[in-house]
Write an enzyme that holds these catalytic residues in place. Structure first.
Site: not given
Ligand SMILES: [Mg+2]
Ligand SMILES: [Zn+2]
Length: 148
Positions: A9, A11, A17, A19-20, A51, A53-54, A98
């Site tokens: 992974d 972040d 970490d 936020p985003y 990772t 990444q939304s 997804c």
């Molecule tokens: Mg993580």
């Molecule tokens: Zn996806």
């Protein structure tokens, strides 16, 4: 011959970490993650980042900003002696359902199409049991959750 892989992974595992995460000023790489990746690389494992990444599809940052951040991370790792073989990222929001958003295993399936991977003896590492831990249980392979 098939190679073992370390699926790791990003972040909260490799870098602190936030936020985003996408702003370079927030990029802090953990020394223990570097050390772990080095050890696996020396043992012959492929090093593969997976990772979520939304933030991309949520519109919080662009795909280009993602790549700028990711490229800087890869450069810093390389400077410390770690060569990442490949990065897979999922840009989707949860509602998009997804197959690649962790804890789904689509990114690992894609990696298995791209590389000859000895999946049974591969390892997943992350900071969340409900993400990387869950993937490890689905795939019935070893997983390691780092406490941050
Ligand atoms: Mg993580
Ligand atoms: Zn996806």
């Amino acid at each position: 011959m098939a190679r073992k892989a370390l699926f790791i992974d990003r972040d909260g595992t490799i870098n602190r970490d936030c936020p985003y995460c996408h702003d370079l000023k927030d990029l802090y790489v953990y020394d223990d993650a570097v050390q772990i990746m080095k050890e696996y690389e020396e043992k012959g494992y492929l090093i593969i980042i997976i990772t979520n990444q939304s933030g991309i599809n949520r519109g919080y940052f662009t795909e280009n900003e993602f790549h700028l951040f990711q490229n800087e991370l890869l450069k810093r790792l390389k400077d410390k002696g770690v060569n990442v073989d490949k990065t897979y990222y999922c840009p989707h929001r949860p509602e998009e359902n997804c197959n690649c958003r962790k804890p789904n295993i689509g990114m690992i399936q894609k990696a298995m199409e791209d590389f000859d991977i000895d999946i049974k003896n591969s390892v997943i590492m992350g900071d969340r049991d409900d993400m990387e831990g869950e993937m490890g249980r689905k795939l019935r392979i070893e997983y390691i959750i780092l406490k941050r």
